[in-house]
Design a protein around this motif. Sequence first.
Motif, short mmCIF file in Angstrom:
data_model
loop_
_atom_site.label_atom_id
_atom_site.label_comp_id
_atom_site.label_asym_id
_atom_site.label_seq_id
_atom_site.Cartn_x
_atom_site.Cartn_y
_atom_site.Cartn_z
N SER A 4 -29.52 25.86 -50.37
CA SER A 4 -29.97 26.67 -49.33
C SER A 4 -28.87 27.34 -48.94
O SER A 4 -27.67 27.28 -49.49
CB SER A 4 -30.32 25.63 -48.21
N PRO A 5 -28.85 28.38 -47.91
CA PRO A 5 -27.72 29.25 -47.54
C PRO A 5 -26.65 28.40 -47.18
O PRO A 5 -26.74 27.40 -46.46
CB PRO A 5 -28.43 30.00 -46.36
N LEU A 6 -25.48 28.99 -47.79
CA LEU A 6 -24.15 28.03 -47.27
C LEU A 6 -24.05 27.61 -45.80
O LEU A 6 -23.85 26.50 -45.51
CB LEU A 6 -22.99 28.81 -47.89
N PRO A 7 -24.32 28.52 -45.04
CA PRO A 7 -24.22 28.05 -43.72
C PRO A 7 -24.97 26.89 -43.17
O PRO A 7 -24.83 25.97 -42.50
CB PRO A 7 -24.40 29.26 -42.54
N ASP A 8 -26.24 26.86 -43.61
CA ASP A 8 -27.18 25.86 -43.48
C ASP A 8 -26.64 24.58 -44.35
O ASP A 8 -26.82 23.35 -43.63
CB ASP A 8 -28.58 26.17 -43.93
N GLU A 9 -26.22 24.79 -45.43
CA GLU A 9 -25.76 23.45 -46.13
C GLU A 9 -24.75 22.77 -45.55
O GLU A 9 -24.73 21.65 -45.26
CB GLU A 9 -25.39 23.90 -47.56
N MET A 10 -23.80 23.58 -44.97
CA MET A 10 -22.58 23.09 -44.28
C MET A 10 -23.19 22.26 -43.00
O MET A 10 -22.53 21.23 -42.25
CB MET A 10 -21.54 24.16 -44.16
N ARG A 11 -23.85 23.07 -42.13
CA ARG A 11 -24.61 22.60 -40.89
C ARG A 11 -25.26 21.32 -41.02
O ARG A 11 -24.83 20.39 -40.28
CB ARG A 11 -25.32 23.54 -40.20
N ASP A 12 -25.96 21.05 -42.03
CA ASP A 12 -26.69 20.01 -42.12
C ASP A 12 -25.89 18.79 -42.49
O ASP A 12 -26.12 17.58 -42.18
CB ASP A 12 -27.80 20.17 -43.09
N ALA A 13 -25.00 19.19 -43.50
CA ALA A 13 -24.21 18.11 -43.88
C ALA A 13 -23.23 17.49 -42.68
O ALA A 13 -23.16 16.37 -42.56
CB ALA A 13 -23.15 18.93 -45.05
N LEU A 14 -22.68 18.28 -41.80
CA LEU A 14 -21.96 17.95 -40.90
C LEU A 14 -23.03 17.09 -40.02
O LEU A 14 -22.45 16.17 -39.25
CB LEU A 14 -21.39 18.96 -40.05
N SER A 15 -24.09 17.68 -39.69
CA SER A 15 -24.93 16.93 -38.77
C SER A 15 -25.51 15.35 -39.32
O SER A 15 -25.61 14.55 -38.49
CB SER A 15 -26.15 17.74 -38.76
N GLN A 16 -25.69 15.45 -40.51
CA GLN A 16 -25.99 14.26 -41.10
C GLN A 16 -24.87 13.16 -41.03
O GLN A 16 -25.04 12.20 -40.51
CB GLN A 16 -26.12 14.56 -42.76
#
Length: 207
Positions: free
Chosen positions: A97-109
């Motif tokens: 997925s777009p990198l900003p989404d990848e990073m946001r989702d990973a941090l959120s998890q």
Amino acid sequence: MMNRLHATRACALSVLFATTVLAGCASPEPRYYTLAQGPAADATAVTPAVPATEPLWIEVAPVRVPERLNRPQLVVRDTRGGSDAGLKLLDLSRWSSPLPDEMRDALSQRLQASLGAVDTYQQGLADVAPVYRITTEVVRLDADVGQRAGATINWTVRRLPDGKVVSGRTQSDLPAPGEVDAVVAAYREILSGTAGEIAAGVRSLGR
């Protein structure tokens, strides 16, 4: 009759040869990577040690990423340039997925797991007011494939509604021997460390 049989065989061989050539010329499929923790990841990174009876409401805002990195492909350093290395796009290695989404989702998890929290942004809970709003900005995210991967990430935790803030900067460089898989694994580890520092900031505001 014999000439017709030879012609039929020759035609079949021609078709087979053409099919083989086309198959050999087909472009390889890209491989997709994610920064989220998978089922094989360290369980302590994705499971809260003590389940919270009342969830902590957080909001992890979209991650700000430099435009040069905001590509479907992984962007790494082009070491062929020596000390003046530029950037190289890996066309066959892409984010799921777009990198900003990848990073946001990973941090959120990771934050939800370590804090026993619920991310109102991820869950789409518009009617729930978060207690802490978390913003992050990627200053640097780079890698030399086969050697190392590193990042610099600024982050801020704001307690609502009084607006008290704690902020920090995570800087990390890790060895990444091997290919692209090792680079992505290093990025995951860096994000886990970032989430750990953010979680400590949330806890400091809760005292």
